[in-house]
Design an enzyme around this catalytic site. Structure first.
Site, PDB file in Angstrom:
ATOM      1  N   ARG A 106       0.835  -1.194   0.000  1.00 33.73           N
ATOM      2  CA  ARG A 106       0.000   0.000   0.000  1.00 33.73           C
ATOM      3  C   ARG A 106       0.878   1.256   0.000  1.00 33.73           C
ATOM      4  NH1 ARG A 106      -5.292   0.160   0.947  1.00 33.73           N
ATOM      5  NH2 ARG A 106      -5.515  -1.909   1.838  1.00 33.73           N
ATOM      6  N   LEU A 136      -6.461   4.956   1.974  1.00 37.33           N
ATOM      7  CA  LEU A 136      -5.216   5.700   1.780  1.00 37.33           C
ATOM      8  C   LEU A 136      -4.371   5.674   3.052  1.00 37.33           C
ATOM      9  CD1 LEU A 136      -6.932   8.592  -0.131  1.00 37.33           C
ATOM     10  CD2 LEU A 136      -5.339   6.926  -1.112  1.00 37.33           C
ATOM     11  N   HIS A 182     -19.290   9.998  -0.494  1.00 31.89           N
ATOM     12  CA  HIS A 182     -19.685   8.662  -0.037  1.00 31.89           C
ATOM     13  C   HIS A 182     -21.206   8.559  -0.049  1.00 31.89           C
ATOM     14  CE1 HIS A 182     -19.349   4.829   1.935  1.00 31.89           C
ATOM     15  NE2 HIS A 182     -20.288   5.218   2.780  1.00 31.89           N
ATOM     16  N   GLU A 208     -25.678  13.081  -5.210  1.00 30.97           N
ATOM     17  CA  GLU A 208     -24.209  13.122  -5.255  1.00 30.97           C
ATOM     18  C   GLU A 208     -23.745  14.082  -6.339  1.00 30.97           C
ATOM     19  OE1 GLU A 208     -22.010   9.399  -5.191  1.00 30.97           O
ATOM     20  OE2 GLU A 208     -23.754   8.350  -4.395  1.00 30.97           O
TER      21      GLU A 208
HETATM   22  C1  GAR Z   1     -20.546   6.629  -5.843  1.00 31.19           C
HETATM   23  O1  GAR Z   1     -21.827   6.299  -5.371  1.00 31.19           O
HETATM   24  C2  GAR Z   1     -19.661   7.089  -4.706  1.00 31.19           C
HETATM   25  O2  GAR Z   1     -20.346   7.828  -3.755  1.00 31.19           O
HETATM   26  C3  GAR Z   1     -19.185   5.780  -4.149  1.00 31.19           C
HETATM   27  O3  GAR Z   1     -18.919   4.982  -5.265  1.00 31.19           O
HETATM   28  C4  GAR Z   1     -19.809   5.367  -6.313  1.00 31.19           C
HETATM   29  C5  GAR Z   1     -18.983   5.646  -7.534  1.00 31.19           C
HETATM   30  O4  GAR Z   1     -19.799   5.933  -8.643  1.00 31.19           O
HETATM   31  N1  GAR Z   1     -18.045   5.939  -3.312  1.00 31.19           N
HETATM   32  C6  GAR Z   1     -17.791   5.183  -2.257  1.00 31.19           C
HETATM   33  O5  GAR Z   1     -18.481   4.242  -1.930  1.00 31.19           O
HETATM   34  C7  GAR Z   1     -16.562   5.596  -1.466  1.00 31.19           C
HETATM   35  N2  GAR Z   1     -16.477   4.808  -0.293  1.00 31.19           N
HETATM   36  P1  GAR Z   1     -19.216   6.724  -9.877  1.00 31.19           P
HETATM   37  O6  GAR Z   1     -17.921   6.011 -10.262  1.00 31.19           O
HETATM   38  O7  GAR Z   1     -20.265   6.598 -10.921  1.00 31.19           O
HETATM   39  O8  GAR Z   1     -18.966   8.137  -9.451  1.00 31.19           O
END
Ligand code: GAR
Length: 213
Positions: free
Chosen positions: A61, A89, A105, A170
């Site tokens: 990592r 990270l 998120h 989002e």
């Molecule tokens: C989104 O829903 C984002 O919020 C989530 O992954 C998806 C990505 O969609 N992120 C997480 O779960 C972070 N822990 P996208 O690639 O279409 O933006």
């Protein structure tokens, strides 16, 4: 013009929302941790420069995060936006870009960090679900909250219908949070979110506390 680096691992719909939001910043680079991420094609269609850093090619990592940090640093960005970037990270990486790392998120954090957030929300029977933009810390899906949007859980919702409704939010709040950041309206200070002036009231959007004074 200010510069943004966007980190993805998959579909890239949030990356596209940022690219189409008319931000006062250019997306200087889209980095994917997965060579097969469909978001890479999306980024190319949008005319954005892309780079793949396949995490499987790194022994540790620490090695991956050092390479990721170096790739980001080539663009000297004002902000690094994690957009569906599915990697934890290291503290060293987070320290390197302290105050410049945002994540989105799909839950109302601190509820439901991790994966399968919509199914878990339904399993728990919550009535209100949503999404969160927060500054990144070394803890998964955890950190000082900039903005949240709430959506109701409706009768008959499935993980998919709920995910669709949250995703629309989002795509609304991530550009908003980044606009605030780029204009200096919101920043991280001593591990807390500080607003230069109170955020405007907005329908169905809940703002974190932590206002100046
Ligand atoms: C989104 O829903 C984002 O919020 C989530 O992954 C998806 C990505 O969609 N992120 C997480 O779960 C972070 N822990 P996208 O690639 O279409 O933006």
């Amino acid at each position: 013009m200010q510069r943004l680096v966007v980190l993805i691992s998959g579909r890239g719909s949030n990356m596209e929302a940022l690219a189409r939001a008319g931000l006062a910043a250019e997306i200087a680079l889209v980095i994917s941790s997965d060579p097969d991420a469909t978001g890479l094609e999306r980024a190319k269609r949008l005319g954005l420069p892309t780079q793949v850093l396949d995490h499987r090619e790194y022994e540790s990592r620490d090695d991956f995060d050092a390479a990721l940090g170096d790739a980001i640093a080539t663009r000297d960005p004002d902000l690094v936006a994690l957009a569906g970037f599915m990697r934890i990270l290291t503290p060293a990486f987070v320290a390197r870009f302290e105050g410049k790392l945002l994540n989105i998120h799909p839950s109302l954090l601190p509820a439901f960090p991790g994966l399968r957030t919509h199914d878990r929300a339904l399993e728990e029977g919550v009535r209100v679900h949503g999404c969160t933009v927060h500054f990144v810390t070394p803890d998964l899906d955890h950190g000082p909250i900039v903005i949240q949007a709430a959506v109701p859980v409706l009768e008959g919702d499935t993980g998919e219908t709920l995910a669709d409704r949250v995703l629309a939010e989002e795509h609304r709040i991530y550009p908003q949070a980044i606009r605030w950041f780029l204009s200096g309206r919101v920043r991280l200070a001593s591990g807390r979110v500080v607003f230069r002036e109170p955020p405007p009231a907005g329908a169905a959007v809940l703002y974190s506390p932590g206002l100046d004074n």
